[in-house]
Design a protein around this motif. Structure first.
Motif, PDB file in Angstrom:
ATOM      1  N   ARG A  10       0.903  -1.173  -0.024  1.00  0.00           N
ATOM      2  CA  ARG A  10       0.001  -0.058   0.032  1.00  0.00           C
ATOM      3  C   ARG A  10       0.693   1.193   0.017  1.00  0.00           C
ATOM      4  N   ALA A  11       1.958   1.265  -0.331  1.00  0.00           N
ATOM      5  CA  ALA A  11       2.863   2.442  -0.116  1.00  0.00           C
ATOM      6  C   ALA A  11       2.845   3.167  -1.370  1.00  0.00           C
ATOM      7  N   GLY A  12       3.213   4.669  -1.207  1.00  0.00           N
ATOM      8  CA  GLY A  12       3.401   5.482  -2.380  1.00  0.00           C
ATOM      9  C   GLY A  12       4.294   6.837  -1.910  1.00  0.00           C
ATOM     10  N   ILE A  13       4.813   7.163  -2.532  1.00  0.00           N
ATOM     11  CA  ILE A  13       5.600   8.629  -2.347  1.00  0.00           C
ATOM     12  C   ILE A  13       5.504   9.717  -3.022  1.00  0.00           C
ATOM     13  N   ALA A  14       5.384  10.815  -2.789  1.00  0.00           N
ATOM     14  CA  ALA A  14       5.546  12.074  -3.519  1.00  0.00           C
ATOM     15  C   ALA A  14       7.081  12.669  -3.290  1.00  0.00           C
ATOM     16  N   LEU A  15       7.885  13.201  -4.295  1.00  0.00           N
ATOM     17  CA  LEU A  15       8.908  13.600  -4.139  1.00  0.00           C
ATOM     18  C   LEU A  15       8.990  15.071  -3.975  1.00  0.00           C
ATOM     19  N   ALA A  16       9.778  15.905  -3.223  1.00  0.00           N
ATOM     20  CA  ALA A  16       9.732  17.298  -3.329  1.00  0.00           C
ATOM     21  C   ALA A  16      11.121  17.771  -3.485  1.00  0.00           C
ATOM     22  N   THR A  17      11.395  18.764  -4.049  1.00  0.00           N
ATOM     23  CA  THR A  17      12.719  19.503  -4.228  1.00  0.00           C
ATOM     24  C   THR A  17      13.206  20.117  -2.827  1.00  0.00           C
ATOM     25  N   GLY A  18      12.330  20.606  -2.044  1.00  0.00           N
ATOM     26  CA  GLY A  18      12.535  21.150  -0.940  1.00  0.00           C
ATOM     27  C   GLY A  18      12.663  22.617  -1.018  1.00  0.00           C
ATOM     28  N   PHE A  19      12.002  23.412  -0.093  1.00  0.00           N
ATOM     29  CA  PHE A  19      11.778  25.064  -0.132  1.00  0.00           C
ATOM     30  C   PHE A  19      12.415  25.717   0.995  1.00  0.00           C
ATOM     31  N   SER A  20      12.891  24.749   2.167  1.00  0.00           N
ATOM     32  CA  SER A  20      13.454  25.663   3.439  1.00  0.00           C
ATOM     33  C   SER A  20      14.843  25.171   3.441  1.00  0.00           C
ATOM     34  N   PRO A  21      15.811  26.199   3.219  1.00  0.00           N
ATOM     35  CA  PRO A  21      17.122  26.122   3.399  1.00  0.00           C
ATOM     36  C   PRO A  21      17.463  25.245   4.798  1.00  0.00           C
ATOM     37  N   LEU A  22      16.768  25.703   6.010  1.00  0.00           N
ATOM     38  CA  LEU A  22      17.173  25.281   7.086  1.00  0.00           C
ATOM     39  C   LEU A  22      16.848  23.711   7.039  1.00  0.00           C
ATOM     40  N   ASP A  23      15.860  23.091   6.377  1.00  0.00           N
ATOM     41  CA  ASP A  23      15.981  21.589   6.376  1.00  0.00           C
ATOM     42  C   ASP A  23      17.314  20.783   5.974  1.00  0.00           C
ATOM     43  N   PHE A  24      17.985  21.783   5.049  1.00  0.00           N
ATOM     44  CA  PHE A  24      19.051  21.270   4.368  1.00  0.00           C
ATOM     45  C   PHE A  24      20.501  21.197   5.348  1.00  0.00           C
ATOM     46  N   ALA A  25      20.122  21.573   6.704  1.00  0.00           N
ATOM     47  CA  ALA A  25      21.109  21.327   7.652  1.00  0.00           C
ATOM     48  C   ALA A  25      21.618  19.650   7.711  1.00  0.00           C
TER      49      ALA A  25
END
Length: 343
Positions: free
Chosen positions: A96-111
Motif C-alpha cells: 500500500r506504499a506510495g511517495i511524493a518527491l519534493a525538491t525542498g523549499f526551506s534552507p533550514l531543512d538542508f542542515a
C-alpha cells in the motif's frame, strides 16, 4: 474523485494520536490514502521529520488505506535509502506504499545535507529513475566507501511491482513539465497559487504527458485542500476562521523567512499588525469561498466539481490546521458524506 487525508503542521500537545485516530476512521470508511509530510526544525510541521517511520506505524494500524509520503524531500537523502525505507513500508502494509518527491523549499531543512541545496531540483528528477529501477528489481551502480563502483539491488523486495510516485508541484511550471516528461503523478496545492494558475499548469502537465507518450488517463492528480465540513455554513465559518487565519499567518511567515533579497517592508513580518490582519482576512475569504473544503457537503460539492473539471482526480484533505482535534474527528462523518457522492 478519490478522497484522502493529509497532514502538514501538527499539534505538539497530543503528538500522533490525532493522526492515528483519523487514519483508523479513513481506513474503515473507504477513503483512499493517508499522506504524511517531511518537515524539519520548525514548530510548524516539526512533528513529521520522517514519513517512512510514521508510515510504518500507520501500516500496522490500518488494513486497506494507502500509506503515502507527501512529500519526501529527496535532496536531503540518498535515493537508495529512500527506496529501502519505503520497501519496508510496502511490506508492512502488504503493498500500500506510495511517495511524493519534493525538491525542498526551506534552507533550514538542508542542515541535514547542506550539499543538496544547490542542485536540489535535478537531484529530485534524477532520483525518479533510480527509485523505479531499484523497485522493479534492477541493480544500480554506486560508489562504495573505498571508491569502488559496485552494483546494489533493493532489499527487502517490495510487494508492489511498481512504486507509485508523485512529484510535488506548486509554483514552478517547469516542475509540472518534469512530472509530465517522466510520467509521474502530481501532488499540488493552492497555497501561493490561484485556481486559474493551477488550471494553466495542469493543462501544461497533461500536454507534456501526451507529448512524451504517457496516457493522461493513467495518472493521479492529487490536490491538497484545507478541510472542515459541518452542517451549517455560518457555523463552520466561525469555527475555522481563527485557526485557519493563524495557520495562514504561520505559513506566510515561514515562506517569508525562505525568501532571499527581499526588500525591507516587503514581507508579512514587516507589516503592521493591522495590515497583516487585512491580508490574512482577504486570504481567508478567498480560500473559504473557492479554495478549500470549508463548509457543508452541498457547498463543498461545487468546489469539488470545479477541480474535477481541471483534471484533479484525488483531493487530499488537510485536516490539521488548528481546529480542535476532537471536532475534526467528529466532522469526518460529513466529509465521508461528500466522499460517498463520488464513490
Amino acid at each position: 474523485m478519490d478522497f484522502s487525508l493529509i497532514f502538514f503542521s501538527g499539534d505538539e500537545k497530543n503528538k500522533y494520536r490525532f493522526v492515528l485516530d483519523a487514519a483508523r476512521y479513513a481506513d474503515e470508511h473507504g477513503f483512499t490514502a493517508i499522506w504524511t509530510p517531511e518537515r524539519h526544525f520548525h514548530r510548524f510541521g516539526g512533528l513529521y521529520p520522517n514519513p517512512a517511520v510514521l508510515g510504518a506505524a500507520l501500516a500496522m494500524a490500518t488494513q486497506r488505506l494507502r500509506i503515502r509520503a507527501g512529500s519526501v524531500v529527496l535532496p536531503l537523502h540518498s535515493p537508495i535509502r529512500v527506496a529501502e525505507e519505503w520497501a519496508v513500508v510496502d511490506n508492512l502494509s502488504r503493498g500500500r506504499a506510495g511517495i511524493a518527491l519534493a525538491t525542498g523549499f526551506s534552507p533550514l531543512d538542508f542542515a541535514i545535507n547542506p550539499g543538496g541545496w544547490q542542485d536540489r531540483r535535478q537531484r529530485t528528477f534524477d532520483a525518479v529513475t533510480t527509485l523505479r529501477e531499484l523497485w522493479e528489481g534492477a541493480p544500480v551502480y554506486v560508489q562504495d566507501g573505498l571508491g569502488n563502483h559496485v552494483e546494489v539491488e533493493l532489499h527487502p523486495q517490495p510487494v508492489q511491482p511498481e512504486l507509485p510516485i508523485w512529484l510535488t508541484c506548486t509554483k514552478s511550471p517547469e516542475t509540472f513539465e518534469a512530472a509530465g516528461r517522466m510520467g509521474c503523478n502530481v501532488l499540488t496545492a493552492l497555497i501561493d497559487m490561484t485556481n486559474e494558475e493551477l488550471e494553466e499548469k495542469l493543462a501544461l502537465y497533461f500536454k507534456t504527458l501526451e507529448a512524451h507518450g504517457h496516457d493522461p488517463e493513467s495518472v493521479t492528480v492529487t490536490l491538497m485542500l484545507h478541510t472542515f465540513i459541518g452542517t451549517d455554513l455560518d457555523e463552520v465559518r466561525e469555527t475555522v476562521r481563527q485557526p485557519f487565519s493563524d495557520y495562514l499567518r504561520s505559513f506566510f511567515t515561514v515562506i517569508d523567512s525562505q525568501k532571499k533579497n527581499t526588500a525591507p517592508g516587503a514581507g508579512v513580518r514587516d507589516m503592521s499588525q493591522s495590515d497583516q490582519d487585512q491580508l490574512i482576512g482577504f486570504a481567508f475569504d478567498k480560500y473559504f469561498g473557492k479554495g478549500a473544503l470549508l463548509g457543508t457537503p452541498d457547498s463543498c460539492g461545487a468546489v469539488v466539481e470545479r477541480f474535477r473539471g481541471m483534471g484533479v482526480t484525488e483531493i487530499a484533505c488537510l485536516i490539521d490546521f488548528g481546529v480542535d482535534e476532537e471536532l475534526v474527528v467528529q466532522s469526518l462523518s460529513h466529509l465521508d458524506e461528500l466522499r460517498g457522492r463520488y464513490a
